[in-house]
Scaffold this motif. Structure first.
Motif, mmCIF file in Angstrom:
data_model
loop_
_atom_site.group_PDB
_atom_site.id
_atom_site.type_symbol
_atom_site.label_atom_id
_atom_site.label_comp_id
_atom_site.label_asym_id
_atom_site.label_seq_id
_atom_site.Cartn_x
_atom_site.Cartn_y
_atom_site.Cartn_z
ATOM 1 N N ASP A 1 6.931 49.740 -15.366
ATOM 2 C CA ASP A 1 6.122 48.746 -16.079
ATOM 3 C C ASP A 1 6.914 47.465 -16.331
ATOM 4 O O ASP A 1 8.131 47.409 -16.170
ATOM 5 N N PHE A 2 6.212 46.421 -16.679
ATOM 6 C CA PHE A 2 6.826 45.105 -16.861
ATOM 7 C C PHE A 2 7.895 45.105 -17.949
ATOM 8 O O PHE A 2 8.910 44.420 -17.824
ATOM 9 N N ARG B 1 13.456 44.506 -19.529
ATOM 10 C CA ARG B 1 14.615 45.029 -20.248
ATOM 11 C C ARG B 1 15.846 45.072 -19.337
ATOM 12 O O ARG B 1 16.939 44.641 -19.716
ATOM 13 N N MET B 2 15.661 45.572 -18.119
ATOM 14 C CA MET B 2 16.795 45.644 -17.192
ATOM 15 C C MET B 2 17.311 44.245 -16.857
ATOM 16 O O MET B 2 18.518 44.012 -16.826
ATOM 17 N N ARG B 3 16.394 43.327 -16.614
ATOM 18 C CA ARG B 3 16.797 41.998 -16.154
ATOM 19 C C ARG B 3 17.274 41.101 -17.300
ATOM 20 O O ARG B 3 18.304 40.454 -17.181
ATOM 21 N N PHE C 1 18.581 41.186 -9.746
ATOM 22 C CA PHE C 1 17.376 41.698 -9.111
ATOM 23 C C PHE C 1 17.713 42.937 -8.275
ATOM 24 O O PHE C 1 17.027 43.949 -8.351
ATOM 25 N N GLU C 2 18.777 42.845 -7.490
ATOM 26 C CA GLU C 2 19.180 43.949 -6.615
ATOM 27 C C GLU C 2 19.554 45.193 -7.406
ATOM 28 O O GLU C 2 19.185 46.311 -7.042
ATOM 29 N N ASP C 3 20.325 45.018 -8.498
ATOM 30 C CA ASP C 3 20.723 46.167 -9.320
ATOM 31 C C ASP C 3 19.513 46.834 -9.964
ATOM 32 O O ASP C 3 19.428 48.066 -10.023
#
Length: 71
Positions: free
Chosen positions: A34-35, A40-42, A49-51
């Motif tokens: 989900d968005f 949260r990751m970004r 983006f790759e990770d």
């Protein structure tokens, strides 16, 4: 709509699961991608983006059974 897309994308893997497991796996993947999780990751964790994509791929691979061979 997202649920239907997950069912479509992973149809061959999901067929190996019983109804309850399939439903749980689909909802887990939906929650994972989900968005808010992406943001949260970004943003919060500062992942590239790759990770973030790699983390998604690994997590989804762990949730799904192996892809059955094509006959």
């Amino acid at each position: 709509m997202v649920i239907r897309r997950i069912e479509e994308l992973y149809a061959s893997e999901l067929t190996a699961l019983d109804k309850r497991e399939r439903h749980q796996t689909i909802l887990a993947i939906d929650t994972l991608v989900d968005f808010e999780s992406w943001a949260r990751m970004r943003e919060q964790f500062g992942w590239s983006f790759e990770d973030a994509c790699d983390a998604w791929k690994r997590a989804i691979d762990r949730l799904l059974p192996p892809t059955p061979p094509v006959s």
